[in-house]
Design a protein around this motif. Structure first.
Motif, mmCIF file in Angstrom:
data_model
loop_
_atom_site.group_PDB
_atom_site.id
_atom_site.type_symbol
_atom_site.label_atom_id
_atom_site.label_comp_id
_atom_site.label_asym_id
_atom_site.label_seq_id
_atom_site.Cartn_x
_atom_site.Cartn_y
_atom_site.Cartn_z
ATOM 1 N N LEU A 159 0.840 -1.208 0.000
ATOM 2 C CA LEU A 159 0.000 0.000 0.000
ATOM 3 C C LEU A 159 0.873 1.256 0.000
ATOM 4 O O LEU A 159 0.635 2.191 -0.775
ATOM 5 C CB LEU A 159 -0.909 -0.037 1.230
ATOM 6 C CG LEU A 159 -1.900 1.114 1.454
ATOM 7 C CD1 LEU A 159 -3.114 0.596 2.227
ATOM 8 C CD2 LEU A 159 -1.262 2.252 2.247
ATOM 9 N N ASP A 181 2.665 1.791 -3.399
ATOM 10 C CA ASP A 181 1.749 2.218 -4.452
ATOM 11 C C ASP A 181 1.341 3.680 -4.298
ATOM 12 O O ASP A 181 1.178 4.402 -5.285
ATOM 13 C CB ASP A 181 0.497 1.335 -4.444
ATOM 14 C CG ASP A 181 0.527 0.310 -5.553
ATOM 15 O OD1 ASP A 181 1.619 0.091 -6.117
ATOM 16 O OD2 ASP A 181 -0.536 -0.270 -5.849
ATOM 17 N N ASN A 240 -15.401 1.411 2.143
ATOM 18 C CA ASN A 240 -14.453 0.387 1.712
ATOM 19 C C ASN A 240 -14.492 0.179 0.205
ATOM 20 O O ASN A 240 -13.449 -0.045 -0.423
ATOM 21 C CB ASN A 240 -14.727 -0.928 2.442
ATOM 22 C CG ASN A 240 -14.024 -0.999 3.785
ATOM 23 O OD1 ASN A 240 -12.860 -1.339 3.881
ATOM 24 N ND2 ASN A 240 -14.756 -0.650 4.832
ATOM 25 N N ALA A 289 -12.519 2.925 -1.230
ATOM 26 C CA ALA A 289 -11.094 2.734 -0.954
ATOM 27 C C ALA A 289 -10.458 1.752 -1.931
ATOM 28 O O ALA A 289 -9.268 1.846 -2.226
ATOM 29 C CB ALA A 289 -10.903 2.243 0.483
ATOM 30 N N ALA A 290 -11.253 0.815 -2.439
ATOM 31 C CA ALA A 290 -10.724 -0.182 -3.368
ATOM 32 C C ALA A 290 -10.370 0.433 -4.723
ATOM 33 O O ALA A 290 -9.678 -0.208 -5.523
ATOM 34 C CB ALA A 290 -11.747 -1.308 -3.560
ATOM 35 N N PHE A 291 -10.822 1.661 -4.966
ATOM 36 C CA PHE A 291 -10.586 2.277 -6.286
ATOM 37 C C PHE A 291 -9.777 3.572 -6.208
ATOM 38 O O PHE A 291 -9.571 4.218 -7.226
ATOM 39 C CB PHE A 291 -11.925 2.567 -6.974
ATOM 40 C CG PHE A 291 -12.680 1.334 -7.349
ATOM 41 C CD1 PHE A 291 -12.363 0.625 -8.508
ATOM 42 C CD2 PHE A 291 -13.689 0.849 -6.532
ATOM 43 C CE1 PHE A 291 -13.052 -0.534 -8.844
ATOM 44 C CE2 PHE A 291 -14.386 -0.308 -6.865
ATOM 45 C CZ PHE A 291 -14.064 -1.000 -8.024
ATOM 46 N N THR A 292 -9.324 3.939 -5.016
ATOM 47 C CA THR A 292 -8.594 5.202 -4.908
ATOM 48 C C THR A 292 -7.091 4.985 -5.047
ATOM 49 O O THR A 292 -6.571 3.928 -4.692
ATOM 50 C CB THR A 292 -8.889 5.894 -3.559
ATOM 51 O OG1 THR A 292 -8.293 7.188 -3.561
ATOM 52 C CG2 THR A 292 -8.289 5.099 -2.397
ATOM 53 N N GLY A 293 -6.420 5.986 -5.566
ATOM 54 C CA GLY A 293 -4.969 5.959 -5.649
ATOM 55 C C GLY A 293 -4.351 7.123 -4.907
ATOM 56 O O GLY A 293 -3.170 7.425 -5.080
ATOM 57 N N LEU A 334 -7.761 8.133 0.793
ATOM 58 C CA LEU A 334 -7.838 6.894 1.563
ATOM 59 C C LEU A 334 -7.917 7.192 3.056
ATOM 60 O O LEU A 334 -8.665 6.542 3.798
ATOM 61 C CB LEU A 334 -6.636 6.007 1.254
ATOM 62 C CG LEU A 334 -6.605 4.639 1.945
ATOM 63 C CD1 LEU A 334 -7.836 3.822 1.577
ATOM 64 C CD2 LEU A 334 -5.339 3.884 1.563
ATOM 65 N N TRP A 349 -3.431 -4.618 -2.865
ATOM 66 C CA TRP A 349 -3.975 -4.122 -1.607
ATOM 67 C C TRP A 349 -5.387 -3.560 -1.757
ATOM 68 O O TRP A 349 -6.179 -3.586 -0.803
ATOM 69 C CB TRP A 349 -3.049 -3.067 -1.005
ATOM 70 C CG TRP A 349 -2.855 -1.831 -1.846
ATOM 71 C CD1 TRP A 349 -1.866 -1.584 -2.738
ATOM 72 C CD2 TRP A 349 -3.696 -0.667 -1.850
ATOM 73 N NE1 TRP A 349 -2.011 -0.345 -3.306
ATOM 74 C CE2 TRP A 349 -3.126 0.258 -2.773
ATOM 75 C CE3 TRP A 349 -4.854 -0.298 -1.161
ATOM 76 C CZ2 TRP A 349 -3.692 1.496 -3.030
ATOM 77 C CZ3 TRP A 349 -5.415 0.942 -1.413
ATOM 78 C CH2 TRP A 349 -4.843 1.828 -2.336
ATOM 79 N N GLN A 350 -5.728 -3.067 -2.971
ATOM 80 C CA GLN A 350 -7.090 -2.564 -3.169
ATOM 81 C C GLN A 350 -8.128 -3.666 -2.958
ATOM 82 O O GLN A 350 -9.231 -3.416 -2.473
ATOM 83 C CB GLN A 350 -7.242 -1.984 -4.574
ATOM 84 C CG GLN A 350 -6.420 -0.734 -4.828
ATOM 85 C CD GLN A 350 -5.066 -1.043 -5.437
ATOM 86 O OE1 GLN A 350 -4.577 -2.166 -5.330
ATOM 87 N NE2 GLN A 350 -4.459 -0.046 -6.093
#
Length: 406
Positions: free
Chosen positions: A39, A42, A92, A95-99, A104, A166-167
């Motif tokens: 995480l 990235d 959540n 959060a799985a799609f944020t960079g 986050l 990690w996503q």
């Protein structure tokens, strides 16, 4: 087996749904540690900065729990759990799609706010809807979701993160949240909200000295345990030469021992009374810490020889929370839901202070003194609870059956 015994042994579906809910929230909180390197790399931040995602979650939970308990006091329990779980799933999934680290961080705060609304409410539902004489057992089962997350949820989330990125770990959190939401909505009985009353009147019991002493006792109990748990790796390295592989097995076995300890602590609270059960747990914890301190004289000590003590420590650590929570409910009276929220905040304060104080002991005196320091802190906790019990006894009319035994 008689029909009555079979009925007592059968657990209601709503109780299992609440246990899965606490398992979901705890997994989401702790799993960051398993995906932290990937995480951080990235998102372009240091691992220390990535670790602040855990700090943000813990701090937001501690601050939000008492506020959420007051704000939602008159909501139906189903509405509260539905809204909070929906917020958790959304946080959540996003959060799985944020960079972005900043995004986050904000999403972790939202997930923590959802957890702060649900977890104390789940404890309150478990105790209020439990059959007479089984409040401790029901509470222990719901709290068992926390221990189960360390044994099963965190390894699963770490594996998912390693295999799919990690996503995907946050995607798993959203999926678990959806399952919890469905389970709660299908199984939870219609429970009335708390009766409407002025906020000052609702919160008045929380100002009682015995309640405040009880909360300080919770902080001390968690602090003493976390002093050792936070630095278990250097402690076992110095004492037994244990490396990461051995430490991993210790955590798995300790998680299983903690599950058993929590269930036994809940049953003891029902049978002996909350105060006696809690005293027994603190005494067992202190005895194990004293034994681990003595082991410093014999070092190096084979890890297999230490394992029984480590399992007893884990069992005692998780034995204590169910009677401590049950005792807090008795102390707070009609403000029990708010007291449980403050209790959850006290746990997170204890976690933070335990890591800080344990680090100071480690740097100043070495890892071998961590158990000795933990014994001192646990004895302070026991003194605080005894003082709270004396205050409770003085405030109660003679013969009141709800006074804690002790």
């Amino acid at each position: 087996m008689s029909i009555d015994v079979r009925r007592r042994a059968r657990l209601p579906a709503w109780l299992l749904a609440l246990t899965f809910t606490t398992f979901t929230f705890a997994t989401d909180d702790y799993v960051i540690a398993g995906v932290l390197p990937a995480l951080s790399a990235d998102l372009g931040v240091s691992e220390a900065m990535g670790g602040q995602l855990v700090t943000a979650f813990s701090l937001a939970f501690a601050l939000a729990a008492p506020v959420a308990s007051v704000v939602t006091a008159t909501w139906s329990r189903r509405a509260l759990l539905a809204c909070a779980l929906g917020l958790f799933v959304a946080a959540n999934a996003a959060a799985a799609f944020t960079g972005s680290y900043a995004v986050l961080l904000g999403l972790r705060v939202l997930a923590a706010v959802a957890a702060a609304a649900v977890v104390p409410a789940a404890y309150a539902i478990a105790t209020s809807a439990a059959p007479e004489g089984r409040q401790g057992s029901y509470l222990a089962l719901v709290m068992g979701g926390l221990t189960g997350s360390l044994t099963f949820g965190v390894p699963l989330g770490t594996w998912v993160g390693g295999a799919f990125g990690w996503q995907a770990t946050f995607g798993l959190g959203a999926a678990l949240g959806l399952v919890a939401l469905a389970a709660v909505m299908v199984t939870l009985p219609g429970l009335p909200p708390q009766p409407a009353m002025p906020i000052r009147e609702r919160l008045a019991p929380l100002a009682r000295p015995q309640v405040l002493l009880g909360l300080l006792g919770i902080v001390a109990i968690v602090l003493g345990s976390m002093m050792v748990l936070s630095y278990l790796a250097p402690f076992l390295r110095d004492l037994a030469g244990a490396g990461p592989v051995e430490l991993g097995w210790v955590f798995v076995l300790a998680g299983l021992a903690g599950l058993a300890g929590g269930q036994l602590g809940g049953r003891a609270a029902d049978r002996w009374g909350a105060s006696r059960a809690m005293t027994a747990g603190v005494a067992a914890f202190a005895a194990v810490m004293a034994a681990l301190t003595f082991c410093q004289i014999l070092r190096p000590v084979p890890l297999l020889a230490l394992l029984p003590l480590l399992l007893l420590w884990a069992g005692a650590s998780w034995w204590i929370p169910p009677p401590a929570q049950a005792r807090m409910i008795a102390l707070a009276g009609p403000a029990a839901p708010q007291a449980l929220a403050l209790n959850s905040s006290a746990v997170y304060v204890g976690v933070s202070c335990g890591a800080a104080l344990g680090g100071l002991v480690l740097e100043t005196y070495g890892s071998g003194w961590l158990p000795a320091a933990a014994v001192c802190v646990e004895l302070v906790a026991l003194a605080l609870f005894r003082a709270a019990d004396r205050g409770r006894a003085g405030a109660m009319p003679p013969g009141n059956p709800s006074a804690p035994q002790g």
